[in-house]
Design a protein around this motif. Structure first.
Motif, short mmCIF file in Angstrom:
data_model
loop_
_atom_site.label_atom_id
_atom_site.label_comp_id
_atom_site.label_asym_id
_atom_site.label_seq_id
_atom_site.Cartn_x
_atom_site.Cartn_y
_atom_site.Cartn_z
N THR A 117 -8.56 1.25 7.20
CA THR A 117 -9.47 1.58 6.21
C THR A 117 -9.60 3.06 6.14
OG1 THR A 117 -11.49 0.90 7.33
CG2 THR A 117 -10.61 -0.81 6.09
N LEU A 118 -8.72 3.82 6.73
CA LEU A 118 -8.79 5.22 7.15
C LEU A 118 -8.98 5.80 5.31
CD1 LEU A 118 -8.77 7.98 8.63
CD2 LEU A 118 -6.11 7.68 8.55
N SER A 119 -9.91 6.65 5.32
CA SER A 119 -10.31 7.30 4.12
C SER A 119 -10.45 6.22 2.82
CB SER A 119 -9.46 8.56 3.97
OG SER A 119 -9.72 9.28 4.99
N PRO A 120 -10.86 5.24 2.91
CA PRO A 120 -10.69 4.57 1.60
C PRO A 120 -11.78 4.88 0.45
CG PRO A 120 -12.24 3.47 3.00
CD PRO A 120 -11.80 4.74 3.85
N GLY A 121 -11.51 4.51 -0.73
CA GLY A 121 -12.35 4.88 -1.77
C GLY A 121 -13.37 3.69 -1.88
N THR A 122 -14.24 3.86 -2.81
CA THR A 122 -15.22 2.94 -3.01
C THR A 122 -14.53 1.60 -3.75
OG1 THR A 122 -16.94 4.37 -3.36
CG2 THR A 122 -17.42 2.41 -4.20
#
Length: 225
Positions: A117-122
């Motif tokens: 989940t590296l740098s996921p968006g909302t």
């Protein structure tokens, strides 16, 4: 099955507390090695290093080499996917032909699913939550990255967040004897009642790292079947 869950070691050579972070990591691995019964696996749920550098990962690999249980890792927001993959590819569990470091381990009483989940968006996190709730086979979710312990539910799925291993970065209030001692989680699985999570306080602090940090004395979800 017993899972030793650690997170957020943030190894770095250029930080003012670099030796402390190395010592916290090493002490945690030594403590896990001394457990009786021993864990079946060690899972590091990301932010292994702080700058994503190859030399930082080399140090992490050297510390993990002391572990007696198999080690599985995934990236956090401070990790570099390419350098992490290069450092830990010898483990043979990374999927081929995929930029994301997602994989499943099938050798244990529960299926260990590791999600990048590296740098996921909302929106992505919302989709993940909905997917977990619809699946019907996910029995627990374990993660790190907020640097403090937390517990809750994703629908009916129990969720646990492990505190930060790097004690100088850990959030929350701790009594004085615990402020320099890392804390990690032990997740114990039994088919009859599922998972129980224990917070483990590292009992012995390893000696300070020597030159280049070599010590002289170290979100995963689970489904049934």
């Amino acid at each position: 099955m017993i899972i030793a869950h650690i997170s957020d070691t943030h190894l770095a050579f250029d930080a003012p507390d670099a030796e402390r972070r190395l010592r916290d990591f090493a002490s945690t691995i030594a403590d896990i090695n001394a457990l009786d019964p021993p864990p079946d696996v060690i899972v590091h749920s990301g932010d292994i290093v702080h700058n994503g550098r190859e030399d930082e990962y080399a140090q992490a690999v050297a510390l993990f080499a002391k572990a007696r249980a198999p080690v599985y890792v995934l990236p956090g927001n401070k990790d570099d996917r390419a350098n992490l993959r290069g450092a830990f590819s010898a483990g043979g569990y990374f999927a081929e032909g995929c930029d994301f470091i997602d994989y499943a381990i099938e050798h244990y009483p529960v299926r260990l699913i590791v999600l990048d989940t590296l740098s996921p968006g909302t929106e992505s996190m919302s989709r993940l939550r909905n997917t977990l709730q619809r699946c019907g086979r996910v029995i627990a979710v374990f993660s790190g990255h907020v640097h403090r312990a937390a517990a809750g539910q994703i629908g009916r799925i129990p969720a646990r967040v492990v505190p930060c291993i790097a004690t100088t970065l850990r959030k929350g209030e701790y009594p004085p004897p615990m402020r320099t001692r890392p804390v990690y989680h032990l997740h114990r699985f039994d088919p009859a009642w599922g998972f129980a999570t224990e917070s483990r306080i590292v009992t012995t602090v390893s000696s300070a790292p020597n030159e280049r940090g070599l010590v002289s004395t170290p979100a995963a979800s689970l489904t049934e079947g």
